[in-house]
Design a protein around this motif. Structure first.
Motif, PDB file in Angstrom:
ATOM      1  N   LYS A 339     -73.227  26.451 -19.396  1.00  0.00           N
ATOM      2  CA  LYS A 339     -72.789  26.182 -18.023  1.00  0.00           C
ATOM      3  C   LYS A 339     -72.596  24.684 -17.795  1.00  0.00           C
ATOM      4  CE  LYS A 339     -74.074  27.030 -13.199  1.00  0.00           C
ATOM      5  NZ  LYS A 339     -75.109  27.616 -12.296  1.00  0.00           N
ATOM      6  N   ALA A 340     -73.553  23.861 -18.259  1.00  0.00           N
ATOM      7  CA  ALA A 340     -73.457  22.411 -18.080  1.00  0.00           C
ATOM      8  C   ALA A 340     -72.297  21.842 -18.895  1.00  0.00           C
ATOM      9  CB  ALA A 340     -74.763  21.746 -18.494  1.00  0.00           C
ATOM     10  N   SER A 341     -72.056  22.394 -20.077  1.00  0.00           N
ATOM     11  CA  SER A 341     -70.960  21.919 -20.915  1.00  0.00           C
ATOM     12  C   SER A 341     -69.618  22.127 -20.228  1.00  0.00           C
ATOM     13  CB  SER A 341     -70.986  22.643 -22.265  1.00  0.00           C
ATOM     14  OG  SER A 341     -69.905  22.233 -23.083  1.00  0.00           O
ATOM     15  N   ARG A 342     -69.409  23.287 -19.615  1.00  0.00           N
ATOM     16  CA  ARG A 342     -68.159  23.549 -18.895  1.00  0.00           C
ATOM     17  C   ARG A 342     -68.010  22.580 -17.722  1.00  0.00           C
ATOM     18  NH1 ARG A 342     -65.389  28.305 -19.592  1.00  0.00           N
ATOM     19  NH2 ARG A 342     -64.786  28.279 -17.394  1.00  0.00           N
ATOM     20  N   ALA A 343     -69.111  22.361 -17.005  1.00  0.00           N
ATOM     21  CA  ALA A 343     -69.075  21.433 -15.865  1.00  0.00           C
ATOM     22  C   ALA A 343     -68.799  20.007 -16.324  1.00  0.00           C
ATOM     23  CB  ALA A 343     -70.397  21.501 -15.094  1.00  0.00           C
ATOM     24  N   ALA A 344     -69.328  19.639 -17.489  1.00  0.00           N
ATOM     25  CA  ALA A 344     -69.107  18.289 -18.020  1.00  0.00           C
ATOM     26  C   ALA A 344     -67.626  18.074 -18.318  1.00  0.00           C
ATOM     27  CB  ALA A 344     -69.939  18.094 -19.293  1.00  0.00           C
ATOM     28  N   ARG A 345     -67.005  19.020 -18.974  1.00  0.00           N
ATOM     29  CA  ARG A 345     -65.581  18.912 -19.290  1.00  0.00           C
ATOM     30  C   ARG A 345     -64.739  18.827 -18.015  1.00  0.00           C
ATOM     31  NH1 ARG A 345     -62.742  18.600 -24.048  1.00  0.00           N
ATOM     32  NH2 ARG A 345     -61.514  20.462 -23.603  1.00  0.00           N
ATOM     33  N   GLU A 346     -65.084  19.640 -17.025  1.00  0.00           N
ATOM     34  CA  GLU A 346     -64.337  19.628 -15.765  1.00  0.00           C
ATOM     35  C   GLU A 346     -64.500  18.299 -15.042  1.00  0.00           C
ATOM     36  OE1 GLU A 346     -65.738  22.997 -13.609  1.00  0.00           O
ATOM     37  OE2 GLU A 346     -64.811  24.468 -14.968  1.00  0.00           O
ATOM     38  N   LEU A 347     -65.710  17.757 -15.036  1.00  0.00           N
ATOM     39  CA  LEU A 347     -65.956  16.477 -14.383  1.00  0.00           C
ATOM     40  C   LEU A 347     -65.158  15.368 -15.056  1.00  0.00           C
ATOM     41  CD1 LEU A 347     -67.480  14.665 -12.370  1.00  0.00           C
ATOM     42  CD2 LEU A 347     -69.382  14.581 -14.004  1.00  0.00           C
ATOM     43  N   ALA A 348     -65.157  15.332 -16.380  1.00  0.00           N
ATOM     44  CA  ALA A 348     -64.405  14.307 -17.109  1.00  0.00           C
ATOM     45  C   ALA A 348     -62.915  14.414 -16.813  1.00  0.00           C
ATOM     46  CB  ALA A 348     -64.667  14.434 -18.605  1.00  0.00           C
ATOM     47  N   ALA A 349     -62.385  15.632 -16.798  1.00  0.00           N
ATOM     48  CA  ALA A 349     -60.945  15.822 -16.607  1.00  0.00           C
ATOM     49  C   ALA A 349     -60.509  15.523 -15.177  1.00  0.00           C
ATOM     50  CB  ALA A 349     -60.566  17.255 -16.986  1.00  0.00           C
ATOM     51  N   GLU A 350     -61.328  15.900 -14.197  1.00  0.00           N
ATOM     52  CA  GLU A 350     -60.915  15.779 -12.798  1.00  0.00           C
ATOM     53  C   GLU A 350     -61.183  14.397 -12.217  1.00  0.00           C
ATOM     54  OE1 GLU A 350     -62.903  18.921 -10.754  1.00  0.00           O
ATOM     55  OE2 GLU A 350     -61.868  20.519 -11.886  1.00  0.00           O
ATOM     56  N   SER A 351     -62.269  13.760 -12.614  1.00  0.00           N
ATOM     57  CA  SER A 351     -62.665  12.499 -11.978  1.00  0.00           C
ATOM     58  C   SER A 351     -62.513  11.274 -12.858  1.00  0.00           C
ATOM     59  CB  SER A 351     -64.130  12.595 -11.514  1.00  0.00           C
ATOM     60  OG  SER A 351     -64.294  13.637 -10.574  1.00  0.00           O
ATOM     61  N   PHE A 352     -62.546  11.441 -14.176  1.00  0.00           N
ATOM     62  CA  PHE A 352     -62.607  10.275 -15.056  1.00  0.00           C
ATOM     63  C   PHE A 352     -61.564  10.313 -16.166  1.00  0.00           C
ATOM     64  CE2 PHE A 352     -67.038  11.041 -13.550  1.00  0.00           C
ATOM     65  CZ  PHE A 352     -67.049  10.022 -12.614  1.00  0.00           C
ATOM     66  N   SER A 353     -60.446  10.945 -15.904  1.00  0.00           N
ATOM     67  CA  SER A 353     -59.375  10.958 -16.898  1.00  0.00           C
ATOM     68  C   SER A 353     -58.654   9.616 -16.887  1.00  0.00           C
ATOM     69  CB  SER A 353     -58.376  12.077 -16.597  1.00  0.00           C
ATOM     70  OG  SER A 353     -57.629  11.762 -15.432  1.00  0.00           O
ATOM     71  N   MET A 354     -58.005   9.283 -18.000  1.00  0.00           N
ATOM     72  CA  MET A 354     -57.245   8.037 -18.055  1.00  0.00           C
ATOM     73  C   MET A 354     -56.048   8.084 -17.117  1.00  0.00           C
ATOM     74  SD  MET A 354     -58.896   5.939 -19.766  1.00  0.00           S
ATOM     75  CE  MET A 354     -57.652   4.681 -19.497  1.00  0.00           C
ATOM     76  N   ASP A 355     -55.464   9.262 -16.922  1.00  0.00           N
ATOM     77  CA  ASP A 355     -54.342   9.356 -15.992  1.00  0.00           C
ATOM     78  C   ASP A 355     -54.774   8.967 -14.584  1.00  0.00           C
ATOM     79  OD1 ASP A 355     -52.300  10.015 -17.698  1.00  0.00           O
ATOM     80  OD2 ASP A 355     -52.568  12.178 -17.498  1.00  0.00           O
ATOM     81  N   ALA A 356     -55.949   9.450 -14.167  1.00  0.00           N
ATOM     82  CA  ALA A 356     -56.434   9.115 -12.828  1.00  0.00           C
ATOM     83  C   ALA A 356     -56.716   7.618 -12.707  1.00  0.00           C
ATOM     84  CB  ALA A 356     -57.702   9.921 -12.513  1.00  0.00           C
ATOM     85  N   VAL A 357     -57.295   7.032 -13.733  1.00  0.00           N
ATOM     86  CA  VAL A 357     -57.602   5.599 -13.713  1.00  0.00           C
ATOM     87  C   VAL A 357     -56.316   4.779 -13.660  1.00  0.00           C
ATOM     88  CG1 VAL A 357     -58.616   3.702 -15.025  1.00  0.00           C
ATOM     89  CG2 VAL A 357     -59.823   5.879 -14.855  1.00  0.00           C
ATOM     90  N   LEU A 358     -55.342   5.130 -14.506  1.00  0.00           N
ATOM     91  CA  LEU A 358     -54.086   4.378 -14.534  1.00  0.00           C
ATOM     92  C   LEU A 358     -53.293   4.557 -13.246  1.00  0.00           C
ATOM     93  CD1 LEU A 358     -53.080   5.089 -18.222  1.00  0.00           C
ATOM     94  CD2 LEU A 358     -53.723   2.868 -17.269  1.00  0.00           C
ATOM     95  N   ASP A 359     -53.400   5.715 -12.625  1.00  0.00           N
ATOM     96  CA  ASP A 359     -52.721   5.922 -11.342  1.00  0.00           C
ATOM     97  C   ASP A 359     -53.291   5.006 -10.255  1.00  0.00           C
ATOM     98  OD1 ASP A 359     -51.038   7.806 -12.401  1.00  0.00           O
ATOM     99  OD2 ASP A 359     -52.153   9.541 -11.649  1.00  0.00           O
ATOM    100  N   THR A 360     -54.524   4.579 -10.410  1.00  0.00           N
ATOM    101  CA  THR A 360     -55.113   3.595  -9.489  1.00  0.00           C
ATOM    102  C   THR A 360     -54.754   2.176  -9.907  1.00  0.00           C
ATOM    103  OG1 THR A 360     -56.982   5.071  -9.006  1.00  0.00           O
ATOM    104  CG2 THR A 360     -57.282   2.732  -8.512  1.00  0.00           C
ATOM    105  N   LEU A 361     -54.783   1.907 -11.208  1.00  0.00           N
ATOM    106  CA  LEU A 361     -54.602   0.543 -11.700  1.00  0.00           C
ATOM    107  C   LEU A 361     -53.162   0.054 -11.589  1.00  0.00           C
ATOM    108  CD1 LEU A 361     -55.820  -1.945 -13.074  1.00  0.00           C
ATOM    109  CD2 LEU A 361     -55.401  -0.830 -15.280  1.00  0.00           C
ATOM    110  N   LEU A 362     -52.208   0.882 -11.934  1.00  0.00           N
ATOM    111  CA  LEU A 362     -50.817   0.409 -11.968  1.00  0.00           C
ATOM    112  C   LEU A 362     -50.315  -0.069 -10.608  1.00  0.00           C
ATOM    113  CD1 LEU A 362     -49.238   2.833 -14.566  1.00  0.00           C
ATOM    114  CD2 LEU A 362     -49.368   0.347 -14.728  1.00  0.00           C
ATOM    115  N   PRO A 363     -50.637   0.590  -9.492  1.00  0.00           N
ATOM    116  CA  PRO A 363     -50.250   0.016  -8.195  1.00  0.00           C
ATOM    117  C   PRO A 363     -50.906  -1.332  -7.911  1.00  0.00           C
ATOM    118  CG  PRO A 363     -50.706   2.361  -7.962  1.00  0.00           C
ATOM    119  CD  PRO A 363     -51.146   1.967  -9.340  1.00  0.00           C
TER     120      PRO A 363
END
Length: 370
Positions: A339-363
């Protein structure tokens, strides 16, 4: 867009830790989006001098230790002489700022050249009573924080510290979390429990707490195995001594510093990842564990603790071996671990992906280019 990422030190042992990993992840993400990102740093410990790091073009200068002050006492006369030219070739200069003789001069060169300047401090610039910190703050740090086009911070606590260093709220501060590239999920767990620590062996990281948690885990899982990986920054002797004193030499592996690929290999073998450090701003090793699906155990002062606890991706505990032991035992239950492993993957993908970071940084970059 040509972006220069400047960071203090790159070495095969990854001695400088998270800031280099952040700089490389950002540079690789920028290059994937069609920008020209490159790395500037000191280099140390290479048999063959690299011209790129993980596919990112890099200009590394041989490190010279001028003062017995750890990373703060390292520099390169050749880097200092080249700083003005290197920043002039960039459209944006992104400095991973520390109180040292590498990132401070590069940032000052960018300021003098009128180049768009982004500072990212990774919790390394905070209020300090140390004499060297006070001198550097007076000579350079405050000027840079005030003069930068953007100052990136990780947590509200870090923002408060930066405001305190400057003596006033930073109008150009922008929150940017660390991100990690998407990773292949670890395979289904098999074999005896394997518990991993992978970080610098430094007092604040508390690797000895990890060792001291082992007897309680072994009382329930006598076949468990523990890995203490990372470059030594003063605690390796204490770690080995404690392992020996507990009579657990056969239950521990201490492989030293690992490459990025080796860290991911260890993570894919791990049942639980543990980082018992205190006041950890936003550790990349924990983000990497989340991305692979390894539930982490951290302390409450970790910058990721609330997200981990909120989503059930792992456990946040009080400092010390007792809390670590109890959390590891809970996460070694197969149902809880899955259960924790699934939640860990979801947290990384939804909140800490490189796409999300770059979408903040590039502007941010786009808003400061001149």
């Amino acid at each position: 867009m040509r972006v220069l990422h400047a960071v203090t030190l790159h070495s095969p042992s990854h001695a400088f830790g998270g800031p280099v990993r952040v700089a490389l992840n950002l540079a690789k993400g920028l290059r994937a989006r069609g920008h020209e990102a490159r790395l500037l740093a000191l280099g140390e410990g290479f048999e063959e001098w690299p011209t790129d790091v993980e596919g990112v073009p890099a200009k590394l200068f041989p490190a010279r230790r001028l003062l017995p002050l750890g990373f703060s006492g390292m520099t390169s006369p050749a880097l200092l002489a080249s700083a003005g030219r290197l920043v002039r070739d960039a459209d944006v200069v992104h400095v991973h700022l520390a109180r040292d003789l590498v990132t401070l001069p590069v940032a000052l060169a960018a300021l003098r050249a009128g180049k768009p300047l982004v500072l990212q401090t990774h919790g390394m610039v905070d209020p300090s009573e140390k004499l060297l910190a006070k001198v550097l703050d007076a000579v350079a740090v405050r000027r840079l924080l005030r003069g930068a086009d953007a100052v990136l911070y990780l947590t509200p606590h870090e923002r408060e510290g930066l405001d305190a260093v400057v003596g006033a709220p930073l109008a150009q501060a922008v929150r940017l979390v660390n991100g990690t590239p998407a990773q292949e999920e670890r395979p289904a767990l098999s074999g005896p429990p394997r518990i991993l620590y992978s970080a610098r062996l430094q007092a604040r990281k508390r690797p000895v707490d990890f060792v001291d948690a082992a007897p309680g885990v072994l009382a329930v899982h006598p076949d468990a195995h523990f890995v203490v990986a990372g470059p030594d920054e003063g605690e390796l002797g204490a770690v080995r001594a404690r392992i020996g004193a507990l009579g657990l030499t056969d239950r521990f592996t201490v492989p030293g510093a690992l490459s990025s690929a080796e860290v991911l290999t260890e993570l894919r073998r791990a049942h639980v990842y543990v980082l018992p450090s205190v006041d950890e701003p936003f550790p990349m090793s924990v983000l990497e564990a989340l991305s692979v699906g390894v539930p982490p155990v951290v302390t409450h002062s970790n910058g990721l603790a609330r997200d981990i606890a909120r989503t059930g991706a792992g456990h946040a505990v009080d400092p010390g071996p007792a809390g670590v032991c109890a959390a590891v035992l809970d996460l070694l239950d197969p149902t809880a671990n899955h259960k924790a492993s699934r939640a860990a993957r979801e947290l990384a993908a939804e909140s800490f992906s490189m796409d999300a970071v770059l979408d903040t940084l590039l502007p941010v970059y786009g808003g400061i280019r001149r």
